[in-house]
Design a protein around this motif. Structure first.
Motif: not given
Length: 249
Positions: A51-58, A64-69
């Motif tokens: 859900l956190a990744v989906k929210n970030a993508q939306s 790169d920011n998502i993977q870094r997190a």
């Protein structure tokens, strides 16, 4: 299920203000790191991370920011973050819930208490207002993906409890434990990903606020949004379109 939701304009101001992108990405990154730390880095077996990744993508957060997190969670970061819920009252006696993710409980409490106090509100005890809300799953699609009747049927089939459609969006609500199942089923039915899929505090009833109180409230919410420790803010207020236009003008 119901066809209309007074909850609609509670987050309306988000569209009216310029998104503070770096602050938003920081909050999204923190949630991803903590989710990965708590439940592991495998998105398929970690619903909170998914859900956190989906929210970030939306919110157009770069891959790169998502993977870094996610990587930060394996480097020891995220260990010290504590999830805390603060509750209180805003202008006009409206109920406010603030979700924080902090590595310093004293700092978070002090800053949030000040945000309440300086903008016509006051922080209450734990449980002072949360009984007026339900913790539910919320899934939002653009209205263009399908018509209201079709979305209503698809949501019912997917296991949702409530649907509110207007010219801009379809808002689907479900039991918190069903969020991932309902969201996945709707993605397949609609043929596209939702704009947002997350757990929220949904007010059982809303209070319409005056122009004066709305002005103070918008200031309070902006101040809270700027606090690094604050992840989400929810309220049981309703602001008329007329007042919103004045405030946003």
């Amino acid at each position: 299920m119901a066809g209309h939701s007074k909850f609609k304009n509670i987050m309306h101001r988000k569209g009216a203000q310029d998104k503070k992108r770096s602050s938003l990405f920081s909050k999204l990154s923190k949630e991803i790191t903590v989710a990965a730390k708590m439940g592991g880095v495998d998105i398929d077996s970690n619903p909170r991370l998914r859900l956190a990744v989906k929210n970030a993508q939306s919110n157009s957060m770069p891959k790169d920011n998502i993977q870094r997190a996610i990587n930060k969670s394996q480097g020891g970061e995220g260990d010290d973050y504590e999830e805390i819920r603060y509750e209180g009252f805003g202008p006009g006696g409206i109920a406010i819930i603030v979700e924080a993710l902090t590595d310093n409980r004293n700092r978070a409490a002090s800053e949030i208490r000040t945000a309440f106090a300086k903008n016509g509100g006051n922080m209450g005890e734990s449980g002072s207002v949360s009984y007026q809300f339900d913790k539910v799953g919320e899934i939002i699609f653009d209205s263009s993906v399908m018509d209201a009747d079709s979305m209503f049927e698809a949501a019912l089939e997917a296991g949702a409890e409530d649907v509110a459609s207007d010219d801009e969006t379809h808002e689907i609500y479900c039991a918190m434990e069903d969020l991932n199942t309902v969201s996945t089923a709707l993605e397949e039915a609609v043929g596209s990903e939702p704009k947002s899929s997350k757990l929220i505090w949904k007010p059982q009833n809303t209070i319409e606020v005056s122009e004066e109180d709305a002005q103070k409230l918008m200031k309070m919410l902006d101040v809270m949004d700027d606090l690094d420790d604050v992840q989400n803010v929810y309220g049981n207020y309703e602001i008329s379109d007329e007042i919103l236009e004045k405030l946003n003008g």
